[in-house]
Design an enzyme around this catalytic site. Structure first.
Site, PDB file in Angstrom:
ATOM      1  N   ARG A  88       1.236  -0.949   0.224  1.00  0.00           N
ATOM      2  CA  ARG A  88      -0.090  -0.438  -0.147  1.00  0.00           C
ATOM      3  C   ARG A  88       0.795   1.360   0.037  1.00  0.00           C
ATOM      4  O   ARG A  88       0.814   2.265  -0.635  1.00  0.00           O
ATOM      5  CB  ARG A  88      -0.983   0.562   0.759  1.00  0.00           C
ATOM      6  CG  ARG A  88      -2.521  -0.537   1.171  1.00  0.00           C
ATOM      7  CD  ARG A  88      -2.973  -0.853   1.928  1.00  0.00           C
ATOM      8  NE  ARG A  88      -1.768  -2.120   2.980  1.00  0.00           N
ATOM      9  CZ  ARG A  88      -2.201  -3.192   2.419  1.00  0.00           C
ATOM     10  NH1 ARG A  88      -3.154  -3.866   1.878  1.00  0.00           N
ATOM     11  NH2 ARG A  88      -0.679  -4.542   2.742  1.00  0.00           N
ATOM     12  N   THR A  89       1.482   1.444   1.064  1.00  0.00           N
ATOM     13  CA  THR A  89       2.273   3.200   0.741  1.00  0.00           C
ATOM     14  C   THR A  89       3.417   2.839  -0.545  1.00  0.00           C
ATOM     15  O   THR A  89       3.209   3.862  -0.603  1.00  0.00           O
ATOM     16  CB  THR A  89       3.427   2.959   2.141  1.00  0.00           C
ATOM     17  OG1 THR A  89       2.528   2.389   3.197  1.00  0.00           O
ATOM     18  CG2 THR A  89       4.066   4.164   2.464  1.00  0.00           C
TER      19      THR A  89
ATOM     20  N   LYS B 104      25.324  -4.385  -1.898  1.00  0.00           N
ATOM     21  CA  LYS B 104      26.322  -4.154  -1.831  1.00  0.00           C
ATOM     22  C   LYS B 104      27.407  -4.075  -0.545  1.00  0.00           C
ATOM     23  O   LYS B 104      28.529  -3.348  -0.287  1.00  0.00           O
ATOM     24  CB  LYS B 104      27.597  -3.730  -3.024  1.00  0.00           C
ATOM     25  CG  LYS B 104      26.441  -4.281  -4.245  1.00  0.00           C
ATOM     26  CD  LYS B 104      27.159  -3.164  -5.867  1.00  0.00           C
ATOM     27  CE  LYS B 104      26.576  -3.790  -7.121  1.00  0.00           C
ATOM     28  NZ  LYS B 104      26.336  -2.436  -7.603  1.00  0.00           N
TER      29      LYS B 104
ATOM     30  N   ARG C 255      11.424   3.724   3.550  1.00  0.00           N
ATOM     31  CA  ARG C 255      11.100   2.673   4.446  1.00  0.00           C
ATOM     32  C   ARG C 255      11.716   1.976   4.502  1.00  0.00           C
ATOM     33  O   ARG C 255      12.976   1.579   3.894  1.00  0.00           O
ATOM     34  CB  ARG C 255       9.987   1.835   3.926  1.00  0.00           C
ATOM     35  CG  ARG C 255       9.525   0.295   4.685  1.00  0.00           C
ATOM     36  CD  ARG C 255       8.141  -0.201   4.459  1.00  0.00           C
ATOM     37  NE  ARG C 255       6.634   0.674   4.578  1.00  0.00           N
ATOM     38  CZ  ARG C 255       5.796   0.226   4.649  1.00  0.00           C
ATOM     39  NH1 ARG C 255       6.021  -1.386   4.617  1.00  0.00           N
ATOM     40  NH2 ARG C 255       5.181   0.344   5.356  1.00  0.00           N
TER      41      ARG C 255
ATOM     42  N   HIS D 235       4.809   6.103  11.598  1.00  0.00           N
ATOM     43  CA  HIS D 235       4.931   5.608  10.555  1.00  0.00           C
ATOM     44  C   HIS D 235       3.527   6.498   9.898  1.00  0.00           C
ATOM     45  O   HIS D 235       2.365   6.923   9.798  1.00  0.00           O
ATOM     46  CB  HIS D 235       4.108   4.512  10.041  1.00  0.00           C
ATOM     47  CG  HIS D 235       3.464   4.207   8.574  1.00  0.00           C
ATOM     48  ND1 HIS D 235       3.597   4.722   7.327  1.00  0.00           N
ATOM     49  CD2 HIS D 235       3.294   2.884   7.817  1.00  0.00           C
ATOM     50  CE1 HIS D 235       3.310   4.664   6.210  1.00  0.00           C
ATOM     51  NE2 HIS D 235       2.736   3.018   6.759  1.00  0.00           N
TER      52      HIS D 235
HETATM   53  C1  NCD Z   1       2.041  -0.996   8.337  1.00  0.00           C
HETATM   54  C2  NCD Z   1       3.412  -0.778   8.460  1.00  0.00           C
HETATM   55  O1  NCD Z   1       4.289  -1.765   6.891  1.00  0.00           O
HETATM   56  O2  NCD Z   1       3.941  -0.722   9.474  1.00  0.00           O
HETATM   57  N1  NCD Z   1       1.030  -1.376   6.816  1.00  0.00           N
HETATM   58  C3  NCD Z   1       1.470  -0.205   5.463  1.00  0.00           C
HETATM   59  O3  NCD Z   1       2.096   0.800   5.926  1.00  0.00           O
HETATM   60  N2  NCD Z   1      -0.114  -0.213   5.601  1.00  0.00           N
HETATM   61  C4  NCD Z   1       1.135  -1.974   8.328  1.00  0.00           C
HETATM   62  C5  NCD Z   1       1.960  -3.307   9.050  1.00  0.00           C
HETATM   63  O4  NCD Z   1       2.624  -3.891   8.224  1.00  0.00           O
HETATM   64  O5  NCD Z   1       1.364  -4.395   9.477  1.00  0.00           O
END
Ligand code: NCD
Length: 474
Positions: free
Chosen positions: A68-69, A97, A118, A146
Site C-alpha cells: 500500500r505505502t 553491496k 521505508r 509511520h
Molecule cells: C503497516 C506498516 O508497514 O507498518 N502497513 C502499511 O503501511 N499499511 C502495518 C503492518 O505492516 O502491519
C-alpha cells in the site's frame, strides 16, 4: 559557478513534525482532490489525473516489504502528473553491496525531487533527512513511526463524519511493535481524543511512547486494568479471550457513578484500530494473538464504530466482517492516494497547494534542547534497533539527544525517539561525570556536555566521578 542559498527543506519523519493546522490543511486539499478527481462509480477512489507535478520525480527507497505505502505514493505522484522511480528490493540495489543509507540518500537526492523511505531500523527516516537535499517522507521506520499511515487513518475517520476533536478510539493488538500505532496515538492525543489501549499479551505501548502521551501531549490512555471491577482481572486481549473490550464497557456499569473512568468506558467507541502481530520485530514469533470479529463488536457502544486496520491483515481481523458497514479498512487504504497527493503537493509547493499556506519549511521546532555530539564522543542510544547501531550507517550517525529536564531527567534519541532514564552527564573540560538523577550538571556550553549510559563508559573515557556538590554535614 554562481553560489546558491540552499533551500530550507521540509521533511515528514514523525507525525509530530506537522502542526494540527497543517494536518487539517492537508485534509482540505485531499478533500479537494477527491471532489475533483474521484471515480464517478467509487467516490473514495481517485480516478483521474492532473498535470501540476509535470516534470517532478518521486523516488521510493524501500528496504522492507510494502504494498500500500509504496504503490499509493507512486500512484499519488502519477495522478498529480509527475513520475515515480523505485528501489523496492534491497537485494537488487547497492544495499546488497553494502552501501549505507546515508550515501544512497545523497545520491538519490540528485535524481528525484522527493524521497519516500521505508527501513527496518528505528530512526532511519530522520537520519536520512540529515543527508538528503530534497524532502524525505518516512514510509515506516522500524517500530518507530509511520506518519503518512496516520494521515490516512485520521482522514478516513473525518470522511466517516467522525469529529476529530472528540474521538473515542480503542487500539488493539501489537501496540509495542506497530509503528502505525505510535504515530496514531500521538496524533489522537494531540487532537484531544480518548484512547483505550487493548494490547495483546506482553505487547503494550513502549514506556517512552506512554510517557510522551502523558507529559508532552497531556493525555493518559485508559487500560482495561483501570476499570475498577473485581470481576475483570485480565489486562490483555488474549487469543482465548479476545473480547475484553466488551468487558471494559460492561465493567463501566459497575464502577462508582462519579468516576471519570466510567464515563469514558460507557461512551460510544468511534473506532477500533486493529493491528497485525509485527512478527518481524519480535524474537519470539510464536505468541498468542487475538482475533477481532463480529462477536467482539456486538456491544451497543460499537453500533457506530469504524473498524480500522492499516493492512496487511494476517488472520487477526475476521474476513467475514468485510461486508459489515462498520468495516472501513479498504476505504482507509484507498484514501492513501488523495492524502499522499496532498502531502506531495505541499512538499513540492505545487500550484494547487496554496491551500497549504501554513505549510512552512523545516521541522516543527523541537520542544527540548538538542545536544549534538560528534561520533565517538559519549554513548549511543540504548535502543539496539536504532539506526545509530546499524553496522553501516552507524559510522555516519552522530550522537544526538534531546535533554528532557523532568522530575527524573531523560535523554531522547533524536533519531528513534526512545528515551533513556538512567544516564550520566559529564563535563568535557572538567573531566568529571555524575549520575543525571543526582541533579543535572549540564554545562552552559552544549559542546562541553557529554552523555554516558553507565559509569564504566564514563571512566573508560577518562572522566572521574564528581563529588556531591553539597557534602553532607558531619
Ligand atoms: C503497516 C506498516 O508497514 O507498518 N502497513 C502499511 O503501511 N499499511 C502495518 C503492518 O505492516 O502491519
Amino acid at each position: 559557478m554562481a553560489t546558491q542559498t540552499p533551500k530550507r527543506l521540509r521533511h515528514l519523519t514523525s507525525i509530530n513534525d506537522l502542526r494540527i493546522d497543517e494536518i487539517e490543511a492537508l485534509f482540505a486539499l485531499a478533500d479537494r482532490y477527491l471532489d475533483e478527481l474521484s471515480d464517478p462509480h467509487i467516490p473514495y477512489r481517485i480516478g483521474r489525473s492532473l498535470t501540476e507535478a509535470q516534470g517532478s520525480l518521486l523516488a521510493t527507497l524501500f528496504y522492507e516489504p510494502s504494498t500500500r505505502t509504496r504503490l499509493s505514493f507512486e500512484t499519488a505522484m502519477i495522478r498529480l502528473g509527475g513520475k515515480s522511480i523505485s528501489s523496492a528490493d534491497p537485494a537488487t540495489s547497492s544495499a546488497a553491496k553494502g552501501e549505507s543509507l546515508a550515501d544512497t540518500v545523497r545520491v538519490a537526492s540528485n535524481y528525484a525531487d522527493v524521497l519516500v523511505i521505508r527501513h527496518p531500523r528505528d530512526g532511519a527516516a530522520r537520519f536520512a533527512a540529515d543527508y538528503a537535499s530534497v524532502p524525505v517522507i518516512n514510509g515506516g521506520d522500524g517500530a518507530h513511526e509511520h506518519p503518512t499511515q496516520t494521515l490516512c487513518d485520521l482522514f478516513t475517520l473525518r470522511r466517516e463524519n467522525k469529529d476529530l476533536n472528540r474521538l473515542n478510539v480503542a487500539v488493539s493488538g501489537d501496540l509495542k511493535g506497530s509503528r502505525t500505532i505510535h504515530s496514531f496515538v500521538y496524533a489522537l492525543a494531540r487532537f484531544g481524543a480518548e484512547i483505550t489501549l487493548m494490547p495483546a499479551g506482553g505487547m503494550d505501548l513502549p514506556e517512552h511512547v506512554y510517557w510522551r502521551l502523558k507529559h508532552d501531549y497531556q493525555h493518559t490512555p485508559t487500560r482495561p486494568s483501570d476499570v475498577a471491577d473485581p470481576e475483570v482481572d485480565a489486562v490483555y486481549v488474549t487469543a482465548d479471550q479476545p473480547h475484553q473490550l466488551a468487558l471494559i464497557a460492561e465493567a463501566g456499569a459497575v464502577v462508582d457513578e462519579s468516576s471519570k473512568k466510567k464515563s469514558r468506558a460507557k461512551r460510544a467507541i468511534d473506532a477500533v484500530y486493529v493491528t497485525r502481530f509485527q512478527k518481524e520485530r519480535w524474537a519470539n514469533k510464536d505468541q498468542d494473538y487475538p482475533t477481532v470479529d463480529a462477536n467482539f463488536l456486538k456491544g451497543k457502544e460499537f453500533s457506530h464504530t469504524s473498524v480500522m486496520h492499516p493492512l496487511p491483515r494476517v488472520g487477526e481481523l475476521d474476513v467475514a466482517f468485510d461486508s459489515d458497514p462498520r468495516a472501513v479498512y479498504f476505504r482507509q487504504a484507498a484514501y492513501g492516494v488523495p492524502i499522499r497527493m496532498a502531502l506531495i503537493a505541499g512538499l513540492l509547493e505545487l500550484s494547487n497547494a496554496h491551500a497549504l499556506e501554513t505549510f512552512e519549511a523545516g521541522f516543527r521546532p523541537a520542544q527540548y534542547v538538542l545536544y549534538d555530539q560528534p561520533n565517538g564522543v559519549g554513548d549511543r542510544c540504548v535502543n539496539a534497533n536504532c539506526i545509530v547501531h546499524d553496522p553501516l550507517d552507524g559510522k555516519y550517525a552522530r550522537n544526538k539527544f534531546h535533554l528532557i529536564e523532568a522530575d527524573r531527567p531523560r535523554l531522547r534519541c533524536h533519531y528513534c525517539e526512545n528515551d533513556v532514564t538512567h544516564f550520566f552527564v559529564a563535563h568535557r573540560k572538567h573531566k568529571t561525570y555524575a549520575p543525571a538523577a543526582s541533579g543535572l550538571h549540564v554545562s552552559k556550553t552544549q559542546a562541553n556536555t557529554v552523555f554516558f549510559n553507565d559509569a564504566k563508559s564514563a571512566e573508560d573515557a577518562g572522566y572521574t566521578l564528581q563529588p556531591p556538590r553539597h557534602a553532607p554535614r558531619a
